[in-house]
Structure formats: structure tokens, C-alpha cells
Motif scaffolding. Sequence first.
Motif, PDB file in Angstrom:
ATOM      1  N   GLN A   1       0.835  -1.207   0.000  1.00 15.12           N
ATOM      2  CA  GLN A   1       0.000   0.000   0.000  1.00 15.12           C
ATOM      3  C   GLN A   1       0.866   1.252   0.000  1.00 15.12           C
ATOM      4  O   GLN A   1       0.576   2.219  -0.720  1.00 15.12           O
TER       5      GLN A   1
ATOM      6  N   SER B   1       0.951   4.284  -2.735  1.00 18.57           N
ATOM      7  CA  SER B   1       0.240   5.470  -2.245  1.00 18.57           C
ATOM      8  C   SER B   1       0.715   6.767  -2.872  1.00 18.57           C
ATOM      9  O   SER B   1      -0.017   7.753  -2.877  1.00 18.57           O
TER      10      SER B   1
ATOM     11  N   MET C   1      -5.172   5.883  -1.585  1.00 15.43           N
ATOM     12  CA  MET C   1      -5.334   4.490  -1.176  1.00 15.43           C
ATOM     13  C   MET C   1      -6.427   4.384  -0.120  1.00 15.43           C
ATOM     14  O   MET C   1      -6.541   5.227   0.767  1.00 15.43           O
TER      15      MET C   1
END
Length: 481
Positions: A286, A290, A295
Motif C-alpha cells: 500500500q 500510495s 489508497m
Amino acid sequence: MTLPSTQLVTSNATDSTTQAKSGGCGCDSSTTVEMDEKLQERIAKHPCYSEDAHHHYARMHVAVAPACNIQCNYCNRKYDCANESRPGVVSELLTPEEAAHKALVIGGKIPQMTVVGIAGPGDPLANPDKTFRTFELIAEQAPDIKLCLSTNGLMLPDYIDRIKQLNIDHVTITINMVDPEIGAKIYPWVHYKRRRYRGIEGARILHERQMEGLQALKEADILCKVNSVMIPGINDHHLVEVNRVIREKGAFLHNIMPLISAPEHGTHFGLTGQRGPTPKELKELQDNCSGNMKMMRHCRQCRADAVGLLGEDRSQEFSKDKFLEMTPEYDVEQRASVHEGIEKFKEEIKVAKEKALAGKKFANKPKVLVAVATKGGGLVNQHFGHAKEFQIYEVDSNEVRFISHRKIDQYCQGGYGEEASFEYIMKAIADCKAVLVSKIGNCPKEKLQEAGIQTVEAYDVIEKVALEFYEQYVKELGNRE
């Protein structure tokens, strides 16, 4: 609905929309502020599209779409199942008329419910008549509710005009690959135009249709969230490329979720031993994505009949035998009054966050994770023993940032199974430096301290409590140095 007064509040850590514009258009700077304001209005009360909203507003899914046109190796649709919390699971299927009645009942009982979505248990667009009839009925009787659709994208290009006509402003597509060779490892078959395609051929058709649908959503100015399931060893590294492609094609939000693969769920991946990612692996992916686009980190991978705030499920309170006996008490004005109260409370929280963050600078100090027990509202407001999940925040010298949630077994079980529960809890929060709770008993408190995890008891804004802990943590760190 009475909202608690905090007398303090939080930061500028509201939803950052400056990086993501509606449809991904390249607007010049003179229109940026106006675009951001309009976009913020569109997501402000949608708990999936807005991290801030998910603390305050609820959603419900209505299970009217049983059929599916693809097979995923991580999916096993189950009906009449109240014990599992994951996509594709429902307790009972509804007709469009039953679903609309349920929406009106719950909209009256839970006025902070702002979104009705159809996410299965199959694919809504493999059940177009039931799906669109449900939306029609709800739109006629509850015009203040947002309509939301989740799909695998195979049939999406065929229904863009109908989606736009019904004012469905939020569509989620599950996109796990942009390379059909990887897709063939995830999808055994795809059923398209009365024919079943297997392997790479089926994955290629699905990919092409997903890209066509995503482009069409952008052109229709419909916000699109993309869900991706992180499958270690299959698409984990590839999802960086997926992120790049969907950003270029106009997706608003990317939700990278962990694979759920317990054997008892009966999925192909579960039965063949395919593991899901660790929290660390998920966070790293993530974080890597990002910088490209916004996200989503607060997803709970909800059931197809979920009701309530994200992180809670009140669907069993509204089973068919119960809600069909209820007379809807849907009052638009009363709902608007509740929403006005929520917005005032959110403003209090925002001010308190800003106050808490002002002047809190600890140069070159490490980031730490803290686990928070919360019932919502952006507050530390839950007893340790009652928590069924912890929200995980990363704290450093500049901000308090939500990064994930971690499900746990409830510790307080009337004296039964508490040792096993605590073991599971420890595994879930082993990388955290503190647990922030409203209350905690002496026994679990001592066990946490022995494991090197501090406990902080408070009833206050999450950011304020986290920063006060961090300030003390930095001082102790300095003393040791």
C-alpha cells in the motif's frame, strides 16, 4: 441521535483530494480548488470512499444478485451463513421489493446510513434486472441515499448508460491483474456471451472488458474505486503495475485487500494452502502505491448483506423475518437533522486534531504503531475486552496516520477462552508500541506490559491520545539514549 462532545479535536488529516481529481482529468490550477470542493461533496458521506466518513456514517448491502459470470479462486459464495464475515457471504437472498423495504426500514432506524450498495453475493451486472429494479425502487422512495455498485467489470461496458441514468455515482471494480497470464492463476473461467472461456483466454477477455468499463466510467464522470486482492506469490508484485494502469485510466481510489484463504471457507486458494499476506507485507505494498493515487486502508471486506458502520455488522438485527414485519419510518428531514449533528461533531473533531498536532514536532524520531480500540466517531472510546478489532495508526513527528485495521477475538468472553483470545490479540498487535483504550482490566494490562506494549486509558480524540503517548515515548527514548 446524540453526539458526544469532545472539547478537543483533530488534524488536517481529513481526506486529501488534491491528488485525485474526478475522472483523473488534468485540470489547471485555477480550477483545482473548485474541483476538490465538488469532489469532497461527492464522497463526504460515503464511508468507503472517505476515511473520515467511515468513523461516522453507515452503509448497507442488499443481497439481490446471486449469479456470477466468472469464477475466482478466492471466492466461495455461501448462503444462509451468519458466522462468516467476508465478501460473497449472505444469510438470505432478497427480491428487489424486499431489498427496497429493508433499505427504508434501516434508513429510519439508522439515520446515519447514507449508502445502499449491491455487491453480490454474485455479480450485480450478471443479475441486471434484479439489480436495477432494486436501485429504481430505492431511488424513488429514498432520494437522499447514495447508490453504489460493485462488479467484476465483465459486463460493465454494457450498462454504463443505465448506471448514469439511475444516478449511481460510485462504482467499484475488482481488478486483480492487467496481465492475463497472471489472471489465469486467479480466474479458472469466465462466462461471456453464452460461452465459457478458460485460462489465459478468459483472463484476457475479463481484462479488456475491465479496462473498457473503467474508461467508460471516467467519461461518464462516475467515481470508480478499484479493489485488488493481494495474493502472495501470484499478484503481489504485479499490483504496483495494476495501480499505475488504473490511475492512468481515471480510477479515483485503490483498495488493496489481503487474501482471505482459510481452509474452512472452501475456496480453491484456501483448500490448496495459498496464504494471505502479513500485515507488514500489505502495508509495504500500500505504501509503494500510495504516491500514485489515493489508497483506501479502512476496508473491512464486508459481507454482501452487511449493515452498519464499517467494522460492525448489524445484519442479524434485520433478518428477513424481522424487517418484513417492520413499518418503515423513513423521515428525510429527521435524517438530515442527524447528518447536520454529525457534521458539527466532525468539525469539533477537526478543530481538536489541529490543536493536538500544533507544535508537536519531534525531529528525527522513529515512526511507531499504536493499536486503538474504538466504536467510531474518531475517538478512543472502547473497552479493551469488548474490542473485536483494533485500528492501527502510525505516529511520528509530523502526523498520526491511519494505516489499517486488524480483526481479533473478543477478549471478554465470560471467563471462557480468554487465554487463547489474548494469544491471538498479541499476534495481531505485536508490532505496536501501545494500545489506546477507554478501559482495560489489570490482568490483560500486566500481560501487555510484560510483552513491552504500553496501555493508555483515555476517552478522547484518537490523534490527541496518540500524540500524548508519542511525546512521552520520545522522552523515555531520549532518557535511555
